[in-house]
Design an enzyme around this catalytic site. Structure first.
Site, mmCIF file in Angstrom:
data_model
loop_
_atom_site.group_PDB
_atom_site.id
_atom_site.type_symbol
_atom_site.label_atom_id
_atom_site.label_comp_id
_atom_site.label_asym_id
_atom_site.label_seq_id
_atom_site.Cartn_x
_atom_site.Cartn_y
_atom_site.Cartn_z
ATOM 1 C CG HIS A 14 -1.910 -1.162 1.202
ATOM 2 N ND1 HIS A 14 -3.208 -0.913 0.461
ATOM 3 C CD2 HIS A 14 -1.995 -2.394 1.737
ATOM 4 C CE1 HIS A 14 -3.934 -1.965 0.340
ATOM 5 N NE2 HIS A 14 -3.163 -2.800 1.129
ATOM 6 C CD GLU A 27 -5.937 -8.355 6.302
ATOM 7 O OE1 GLU A 27 -6.873 -7.570 5.606
ATOM 8 O OE2 GLU A 27 -5.099 -7.760 6.853
ATOM 9 C CG ASP A 72 -1.009 -5.461 4.043
ATOM 10 O OD1 ASP A 72 -1.189 -4.502 3.067
ATOM 11 O OD2 ASP A 72 -1.518 -6.050 4.905
ATOM 12 C CG ASP A 73 -0.380 -1.210 5.287
ATOM 13 O OD1 ASP A 73 -0.343 -0.484 4.232
ATOM 14 O OD2 ASP A 73 -1.251 -1.946 5.426
HETATM 15 ZN ZN LIG Z 1 -3.665 -4.693 2.064
#
Ligand SMILES: [Zn+2]
Length: 339
Positions: free
Chosen positions: A16, A201, A279-280
């Protein structure tokens, strides 16, 4: 001695935009713009998170929003994208698909269209400067109205020849129905974009099935909880739908207690293609190569199996043929290195 996973060529399909930021960049930008950050973001170590209940997820989103507030100018965006590409290059990524909801940045950057232009220009220069091939997934927000998602899908399609390759859907899977966003995804697919919504998720296998049945996903963000349903695993394997599995994120958010609990083996053995992703990294504290380390250290993936994971990431990507060929042959070269 094992081969260095940072030298293994791979594609990074789940990263992201704000979440890709270096922690030190966040501090500098906050200082520059006079933004007061919550302590969880300034302490120097990743915040304690738990997203298995709505409050925990809300807290995670609030931290994400505070970080996003520090991205105010075209220069900030350029810096973020360049640094994301540099970090990816260091971790052996030869192709990066960065995911962004331009809506969040639009008010400060002059609207949706100028924002897209700034992002795509930044992606083009970062790719040129670092040698990492790059593209953009435009992601709609599940917490907003489906009409907003349609607007974004049209915008994404409009920039399909300028580096947008896919359309996503993020945020809390427990809210609303995937089906509410079916029109937006139809617009994206008809415009030639890959459908890559988040599912599996925070919610279980049914959310992955919804992504397949209602949104005709060509790839699934996370998808890891498909492991709970053997029939679904077979379907994903048959259709060769890549799951963008993010082990460190899963553990940080409490989807699984420990790295060894992330069912990498279950998916791999079922023949479900995976593309490991960070992801982050800003909030979870680890980047792309670290995800391959988790597969090696906690799930005993051999170098041959890590190479196969890397191939799966490349095959699941929207990279052009020359990039795929280069990465795939680089993977063979990596395996040919002395172990
Ligand atoms: Zn994500």
């Amino acid at each position: 001695m094992a081969r260095d996973v940072r030298l293994l060529p791979k594609a990074h399909l789940h990263l992201h935009f704000t979440g890709s930021m270096r922690p030190e960049t966040l501090l500098e930008l906050a200082d520059l713009h006079g933004v007061h950050l919550p302590e969880a973001l300034t302490s120097g170590h990743p915040p304690k998170l738990r997203a298995t209940d709505e409050r925990g997820w809300f807290r995670f989103q609030r931290l994400y929003d505070s970080a996003r507030c520090c991205l105010r100018t075209a220069e900030d965006i350029q810096r973020l994208v360049r640094e994301a590409a540099e970090e990816d290059a260091r971790d052996g990524s030869g192709w990066l698909e960065i995911q962004v909801d331009p809506t969040s940045y639009a008010p400060r950057l002059g609207g949706l269209i100028p924002t897209m232009e700034i992002i795509l220009d930044a992606v083009e220069s970062a790719s040129r400067e670092t040698g990492v091939g790059m593209a953009v997934i435009v992601a709609a927000n599940r917490m907003k109205h489906p009409l907003d998602a349609r607007t974004l899908a049209r915008l994404a399609v409009r920039y399909a020849d300028r580096g947008v390759v896919g359309f996503g859907l993020s945020n809390d899977e427990r809210r609303g129905l995937a089906r509410d966003f079916d029109r937006a995804f139809a617009i994206a697919r008809e415009g030639g974009l890959l459908a890559a919504p988040h599912g599996g998720e925070l919610a279980g296998p049914s959310s992955v099935r919804d992504c397949l049945d209602d949104l005709h996903a060509g790839r699934v963000g996370h998808g890891v909880r498909a492991a709970e349903d053997p029939r679904l695993l077979r379907k994903l394997a048959e259709r060769q739908i890549t799951c963008e599995v993010c082990p460190a994120s899963n553990v940080a958010l409490g989807v699984y207690e420990k790295p060894e609990d992330v069912p990498l083996r279950t998916l791999f053995d079922a023949g479900v293609p995976m593309a490991l992703g960070a992801d982050d990294p800003l909030l979870f504290g680890s980047r792309l190569a670290a995800q391959y380390e988790i597969a090696r250290d906690f799930h005993a993936f051999t170098d041959e199996e890590l190479a196969e994971l890397a191939r799966q990431s490349v095959r699941g990507s929207a990279a052009p043929q020359d990039v795929r060929d280069r990465l795939l042959s680089g993977i063979d070269d990596w395996l040919a290195l002395p172990a």
